[in-house]
Design an enzyme around this catalytic site. Structure first.
Site, PDB file in Angstrom:
ATOM      1  N   ASP A 190       0.813  -1.221   0.000  1.00 40.60           N
ATOM      2  CA  ASP A 190       0.000   0.000   0.000  1.00 40.60           C
ATOM      3  C   ASP A 190       0.850   1.277   0.000  1.00 40.60           C
ATOM      4  OD1 ASP A 190      -1.861  -2.042   0.512  1.00 40.60           O
ATOM      5  OD2 ASP A 190      -1.815  -1.662   2.661  1.00 40.60           O
ATOM      6  N   GLU A 205     -11.482  -2.124  -3.357  1.00 41.14           N
ATOM      7  CA  GLU A 205     -10.928  -1.361  -2.238  1.00 41.14           C
ATOM      8  C   GLU A 205      -9.881  -0.370  -2.755  1.00 41.14           C
ATOM      9  OE1 GLU A 205      -9.268  -4.222   0.423  1.00 41.14           O
ATOM     10  OE2 GLU A 205      -7.651  -4.808  -0.924  1.00 41.14           O
TER      11      GLU A 205
END
Length: 316
Positions: free
Chosen positions: A25, A204
């Site tokens: 991420d 997401e």
């Protein structure tokens, strides 16, 4: 000739391994001549670089977990997810996620700092606590994976979401620390059956990038974090308004399951996703993680230049 060949091999080796740091991420920002990368990790992991290739570890943002976290996620271990970094109001804003894995027992917090240089005497992260929180059996959304975007009217918006009912957006106050009143909410992207019982339709990790008169919404589809079995991929849509509606290349609404696949795994990386996008020195970049096929599926930082076709859609 022999030495030239050896030098060439060394250059290829260092080039191919320059970005071989293990991350999940990743998000980026540049302060002066230094890039800072923030990613999921204990206390939020941080790296710095002068060239986007060679990275040095920096101190974690939080040596100890924020004091409010245990009230949201009991016995939280300070492994903080999916940060988002930006510079506004003469300081840096770092949004971050805490969650109970597989549940929407989650919250997004925010911390600020006036510099990212840990050697600067003014360096100090100040935590401001919860911005938004989700509760099981109350909310059909999940308060993780935040991304801040400032629209053309200088209004701040936070997009976020993982699984459940997809990607949401909420307007923030000008101080960027809390939800604006009266509240303004939008559902900007979802997929059919985006619940934990419908993992094959997962969505997401929103990231909104303003370019070419559009807001481009990147999301990650399918499953992360399974090494070579990861099916993560990056999908995209765009809108002329920050709140949508976002549409893919075929005109399908992202709020109704649409999305154009920008990137998926290949022979080099499995499960690519959870991206961010930036312009540095006139060049547009896509930043993401992928599971390295050469290095036994290690989650690795990948940075690629974004190109644009004649209709202003991105490609790599």
């Amino acid at each position: 000739m022999k030495y030239q060949f050896l030098l060439l091999l060394l250059l290829i080796f260092f080039e191919s391994n320059a970005q071989s740091i293990s991350v999940h991420d990743p998000v980026l920002i540049k302060e002066k001549d230094t890039y800072y990368l923030f990613c999921t990790g204990r206390g939020i992991s941080v790296f710095s670089s002068k060239d986007l290739k060679n990275w040095n570890p920096e101190p974690a943002v939080f040596n100890e977990k924020p004091t409010w976290v245990d009230a949201v996620v009991p016995d939280f271990k300070n492994h903080i997810w999916a940060p988002d970094i930006s510079f506004h109001n003469n300081q840096y804003y770092l949004y971050y996620s805490v969650s109970a894995f597989g549940k929407n027992t989650s919250a997004i917090g925010v911390a600020t700092n006036v510099t990212l240089n840990a050697n600067d005497p003014n360096y100090k992260w100040v935590d401001h606590g919860i911005v938004i929180q989700s509760y099981p059996n109350r909310d059909e959304w999940n308060a993780i994976d935040p991304n801040l975007i400032i629209d053309e009217n200088n209004s701040p918006w936070l997009s976020f979401g993982s699984f459940w009912d997809g990607i949401k957006m909420v307007k923030l106050n000008p101080d960027l620390l809390s939800i604006a009143q009266p509240q303004e909410w939008y559902s900007i992207a979802k997929r059919k059956n985006t619940t934990l019982s419908g993992e094959t339709a997962a969505i997401e990790a929103p990231f909104i990038f303003k370019k070419n008169g559009y807001y481009y919404l990147f999301t990650s589809w399918d499953l992360c974090c399974k090494g070579k079995d990861s099916t993560y991929k990056i999908a995209i849509g765009r809108s002329e308004k920050v709140t949508g509606p976002y549409k893919d290349k075929e005109g399908n609404l992202l709020s109704q399951g649409g999305g154009t696949i920008l990137l998926k795994g290949d022979e080099n990386y499995f499960g690519v996703g959870h991206n961010s996008a930036y312009t540095f020195d006139g060049v547009d970049y896509l930043v993401f993680h992928g599971y390295n096929a050469v290095e036994n599926g290690k989650s690795t930082l990948v940075i690629k230049e974004i190109k644009w076709d004649s209709d202003f859609w991105p490609y790599l």
